[in-house]
Design a protein around this motif. Structure first.
Motif, PDB file in Angstrom:
ATOM      1  N   GLU A   4      -0.379 -16.145  -3.269  1.00 10.88           N
ATOM      2  CA  GLU A   4       0.069 -15.156  -4.245  1.00 10.88           C
ATOM      3  C   GLU A   4       1.416 -15.558  -4.847  1.00 10.88           C
ATOM      4  N   VAL A   5       2.317 -16.037  -3.990  1.00 11.46           N
ATOM      5  CA  VAL A   5       3.629 -16.476  -4.469  1.00 11.46           C
ATOM      6  C   VAL A   5       3.478 -17.669  -5.402  1.00 11.46           C
ATOM      7  N   LEU A   6       2.620 -18.635  -5.018  1.00  9.69           N
ATOM      8  CA  LEU A   6       2.383 -19.788  -5.884  1.00  9.69           C
ATOM      9  C   LEU A   6       1.781 -19.366  -7.214  1.00  9.69           C
ATOM     10  N   GLY A   7       0.866 -18.416  -7.177  1.00 11.87           N
ATOM     11  CA  GLY A   7       0.268 -17.911  -8.414  1.00 11.87           C
ATOM     12  C   GLY A   7       1.294 -17.260  -9.314  1.00 11.87           C
ATOM     13  N   MET A   8       2.195 -16.457  -8.722  1.00  8.60           N
ATOM     14  CA  MET A   8       3.256 -15.817  -9.513  1.00  8.60           C
ATOM     15  C   MET A   8       4.196 -16.858 -10.101  1.00  8.60           C
ATOM     16  N   LEU A   9       4.566 -17.865  -9.304  1.00  8.69           N
ATOM     17  CA  LEU A   9       5.446 -18.921  -9.800  1.00  8.69           C
ATOM     18  C   LEU A   9       4.790 -19.680 -10.946  1.00  8.69           C
ATOM     19  N   ASP A  10       3.509 -19.984 -10.802  1.00 11.07           N
ATOM     20  CA  ASP A  10       2.783 -20.693 -11.851  1.00 11.07           C
ATOM     21  C   ASP A  10       2.757 -19.859 -13.130  1.00 11.07           C
ATOM     22  N   GLN A  11       2.471 -18.570 -13.000  1.00  9.26           N
ATOM     23  CA  GLN A  11       2.417 -17.691 -14.171  1.00  9.26           C
ATOM     24  C   GLN A  11       3.781 -17.604 -14.859  1.00  9.26           C
ATOM     25  N   SER A  61      -7.739 -14.561 -14.369  1.00  6.89           N
ATOM     26  CA  SER A  61      -7.241 -13.398 -15.107  1.00  6.89           C
ATOM     27  C   SER A  61      -8.452 -12.528 -15.429  1.00  6.89           C
ATOM     28  N   ASP A  62      -8.209 -11.414 -16.022  1.00  4.50           N
ATOM     29  CA  ASP A  62      -9.306 -10.490 -16.316  1.00  4.50           C
ATOM     30  C   ASP A  62      -9.707 -10.546 -17.783  1.00  4.50           C
ATOM     31  N   ALA A  94      -3.670 -11.326 -28.508  1.00  3.83           N
ATOM     32  CA  ALA A  94      -4.828 -10.472 -28.236  1.00  3.83           C
ATOM     33  C   ALA A  94      -4.900 -10.134 -26.750  1.00  3.83           C
ATOM     34  N   ARG A  95      -4.605 -11.096 -25.923  1.00  2.00           N
ATOM     35  CA  ARG A  95      -4.648 -10.885 -24.467  1.00  2.00           C
ATOM     36  C   ARG A  95      -3.645  -9.816 -24.025  1.00  2.00           C
ATOM     37  N   LYS A  96      -2.470  -9.800 -24.650  1.00  2.00           N
ATOM     38  CA  LYS A  96      -1.433  -8.830 -24.280  1.00  2.00           C
ATOM     39  C   LYS A  96      -1.856  -7.397 -24.584  1.00  2.00           C
ATOM     40  N   TYR A  97      -2.602  -7.208 -25.657  1.00  5.60           N
ATOM     41  CA  TYR A  97      -2.845  -5.862 -26.156  1.00  5.60           C
ATOM     42  C   TYR A  97      -4.270  -5.366 -25.945  1.00  5.60           C
ATOM     43  N   THR A  98      -5.082  -6.107 -25.231  1.00  5.24           N
ATOM     44  CA  THR A  98      -6.459  -5.670 -25.026  1.00  5.24           C
ATOM     45  C   THR A  98      -6.650  -5.268 -23.561  1.00  5.24           C
ATOM     46  N   PRO A  99      -7.464  -4.258 -23.305  1.00  7.01           N
ATOM     47  CA  PRO A  99      -7.669  -3.812 -21.925  1.00  7.01           C
ATOM     48  C   PRO A  99      -8.254  -4.925 -21.047  1.00  7.01           C
ATOM     49  N   GLN A 100      -7.859  -4.918 -19.793  1.00 13.97           N
ATOM     50  CA  GLN A 100      -8.387  -5.910 -18.864  1.00 13.97           C
ATOM     51  C   GLN A 100      -9.894  -5.745 -18.747  1.00 13.97           C
TER      52      GLN A 100
END
Length: 171
Positions: A4-11, A61-62, A94-100
């Motif tokens: 999870e930490v690696l995923g957050m760092l990557d993001q 991601s969703d 589009a990714r920022k503003y569209t529902p998951q």
């Protein structure tokens, strides 16, 4: 927990890289060093390859990008690298503003008489109020958001996309 930490760092690293790239692009615009090197480009193949790349990057991601059917061989005059920046900015917006859990869709119309291709990136978000349609393409401008629905960004993506399309004599 380690993954999870690696995923957050990557993001966060990807996000920081995107911000740095946007600032560099903005600096090039303002210095007048932006030139589009136009060459014949199969827009159909370009979009298919880019959507494959985006979907691979977004694994976990969703969201995903879905292409609608369009002609196989459509040639346009474009700078492939600059066009990729335009499309990535549109996809990320589009990714920022569209529902998951909803797909971001890509459609294309070709007007052979005018020698143009129109590409539409369609999301399932709240939309943009009519009175903000021009404003969101200005530097550092962002659309209004519903309370509690804050998204990150600096208001450069759509501005950069517009500038790059204008460098292609497009809109």
């Amino acid at each position: 927990a380690y993954h999870e930490v690696l995923g957050m760092l990557d993001q966060q690293t990807r996000r920081l890289r995107q911000v740095v790239e946007e600032v560099l692009q903005l600096t090039r615009f303002e210095a007048g060093h932006l030139e589009a090197h136009l060459q014949p480009l199969s827009i159909s193949h370009f979009l298919r390859d880019l959507v494959d790349k985006i979907n691979t990057e977004w694994v976990g991601s969703d969201h995903c990008v879905m292409l609608h059917d369009f002609p196989n061989e459509v040639l346009v005059w474009a700078d492939e690298g600059l066009l990729e920046i335009v499309m990535r900015n549109l996809f990320e917006n589009a990714r920022k503003y569209t529902p998951q859990g909803t797909a971001i869709e890509v459609e294309m119309d070709v007007t052979t008489s005018a020698g143009q291709a129109q590409i539409r990136v369609i999301d399932h978000g709240p939309g943009i109020p009519e009175d903000q349609l021009e404003q969101i393409f200005e530097r550092f401008s962002r659309g209004t958001q519903a309370p509690g629905n804050w998204t990150r960004g600096y208001g450069l993506g759509l501005y950069i996309a517009r500038e790059l399309m204008q460098a292609h004599s497009g809109s």
